[in-house]
Design an enzyme around this catalytic site. Sequence first.
Site, PDB file in Angstrom:
ATOM      1  N   TYR A  13      28.112  -5.109 -25.020  1.00  0.00           N
ATOM      2  CA  TYR A  13      27.718  -4.143 -23.977  1.00  0.00           C
ATOM      3  C   TYR A  13      28.439  -4.444 -22.652  1.00  0.00           C
ATOM      4  O   TYR A  13      28.941  -3.532 -21.989  1.00  0.00           O
ATOM      5  CB  TYR A  13      26.203  -4.229 -23.814  1.00  0.00           C
ATOM      6  CG  TYR A  13      25.566  -3.232 -22.874  1.00  0.00           C
ATOM      7  CD1 TYR A  13      25.327  -1.921 -23.279  1.00  0.00           C
ATOM      8  CD2 TYR A  13      25.158  -3.609 -21.597  1.00  0.00           C
ATOM      9  CE1 TYR A  13      24.706  -1.018 -22.424  1.00  0.00           C
ATOM     10  CE2 TYR A  13      24.532  -2.707 -20.744  1.00  0.00           C
ATOM     11  CZ  TYR A  13      24.309  -1.418 -21.163  1.00  0.00           C
ATOM     12  OH  TYR A  13      23.693  -0.522 -20.318  1.00  0.00           O
ATOM     13  N   ARG A  67      17.248  12.343 -22.522  1.00  0.00           N
ATOM     14  CA  ARG A  67      16.242  11.273 -22.420  1.00  0.00           C
ATOM     15  C   ARG A  67      16.620  10.327 -21.296  1.00  0.00           C
ATOM     16  O   ARG A  67      17.791  10.283 -20.879  1.00  0.00           O
ATOM     17  CB  ARG A  67      16.209  10.448 -23.712  1.00  0.00           C
ATOM     18  CG  ARG A  67      15.510  11.124 -24.845  1.00  0.00           C
ATOM     19  CD  ARG A  67      15.049  10.124 -25.892  1.00  0.00           C
ATOM     20  NE  ARG A  67      16.117   9.537 -26.659  1.00  0.00           N
ATOM     21  CZ  ARG A  67      16.319   8.211 -26.763  1.00  0.00           C
ATOM     22  NH1 ARG A  67      15.526   7.366 -26.150  1.00  0.00           N
ATOM     23  NH2 ARG A  67      17.316   7.745 -27.496  1.00  0.00           N
ATOM     24  N   ILE A  86      17.594   8.062 -18.259  1.00  0.00           N
ATOM     25  CA  ILE A  86      18.351   8.326 -17.027  1.00  0.00           C
ATOM     26  C   ILE A  86      19.081   9.662 -17.135  1.00  0.00           C
ATOM     27  O   ILE A  86      19.132  10.437 -16.172  1.00  0.00           O
ATOM     28  CB  ILE A  86      19.362   7.171 -16.785  1.00  0.00           C
ATOM     29  CG1 ILE A  86      18.606   5.859 -16.518  1.00  0.00           C
ATOM     30  CG2 ILE A  86      20.298   7.500 -15.638  1.00  0.00           C
ATOM     31  CD1 ILE A  86      19.498   4.616 -16.494  1.00  0.00           C
ATOM     32  N   GLN A 142      26.327 -10.377 -19.202  1.00  0.00           N
ATOM     33  CA  GLN A 142      24.948 -10.729 -19.541  1.00  0.00           C
ATOM     34  C   GLN A 142      24.916 -11.449 -20.879  1.00  0.00           C
ATOM     35  O   GLN A 142      25.447 -10.937 -21.869  1.00  0.00           O
ATOM     36  CB  GLN A 142      24.076  -9.462 -19.591  1.00  0.00           C
ATOM     37  CG  GLN A 142      22.654  -9.686 -20.037  1.00  0.00           C
ATOM     38  CD  GLN A 142      21.886 -10.626 -19.109  1.00  0.00           C
ATOM     39  OE1 GLN A 142      22.008 -10.552 -17.882  1.00  0.00           O
ATOM     40  NE2 GLN A 142      21.123 -11.540 -19.690  1.00  0.00           N
ATOM     41  N   GLY A 159      24.603   6.021 -23.981  1.00  0.00           N
ATOM     42  CA  GLY A 159      24.880   4.601 -24.207  1.00  0.00           C
ATOM     43  C   GLY A 159      23.835   3.982 -25.109  1.00  0.00           C
ATOM     44  O   GLY A 159      22.713   4.489 -25.228  1.00  0.00           O
TER      45      GLY A 159
END
Length: 240
Positions: A147, A12, A14, A141, A84
């Site tokens: 993450y 799925r 990328i 982030q 991921g």
Amino acid sequence: MGKVAIVTGGTRGIGAAISKALKDAGYSVAATYAGNDEAASKFHEETGIPVYKWNVSDFNACAEGIAKVEADIGPVDVLVNNAGITRDGMFHKMTPEQWSAVIDTNLNALFNMTRHVWEGMRERSFGRVISISSVNGQKGQMGQSNYSAAKAGEIGFTKALAQEGARKGITVNAICPGYIGTEMVRAVPEKVLESIIGMIPIGRLGEPEEIARCVVFLASEDAGFITGSTLSANGGQYMV
Ligand code: NDP
């Protein structure tokens, strides 16, 4: 038969683009996934690429899965650590489950997968280990401490292992995509998408195929002098 490549999470997003691009470049590709059988069988029907189901956060499952791929297709020359997940949340609300799931799937998986192909690559004096990190591992982030930690860890892993593989013909590199137009990103409300695109100097989302082409290059003989590097592909969003 061409060289053998495994793409984790290769059915799925990328990963699917990476699997297809490697196949088009002449590799025998195995694409792995976690549990979405429907997406995996659709991908298999469309591409003819064999798919394998196991959890990359399980060390023993990786050993068994890789052994099966090697028995079916041959020794692994190229490993693309792409699988991921995100489990976002502000740190003051983050649960141990959110933290561990992301570290296990994004970071521990690099050990679980690479450990089982490394000795073979050393014996054959050739290998390519390419991990899909993220711009958010480079810059951090808000709402993604888990993450960002995992993705930054991927970069540290890459730099250390590159030194171990260098004299053995094995290169180890990381790619840091910015915002890529996968289903998940395109599904966000239009206003949010507009503000995301506003942060990207090139003025658009990246395409999965643009990351796939980076992988094909790093996997190639032409990239033999590139190791321990972090390739940013983010439309200029973050420059290091
Ligand atoms: P998707 O959610 O579209 O696909 C994830 C793939 O990983 C699926 O094939 C999924 O399998 C598989 N997977 C998830 N967990 C596991 C597990 N525990 N064991 C085995 N396979 C697993 O992801 P994207 O294409 O968006 O992202 C791919 C990589 O790129 C990730 O590492 C991500 O962090 C990174 N990235 C993505 C960006 C983006 O904008 N999309 C930006 C920067 C980095 P299944 O189908 O069975 O669920």
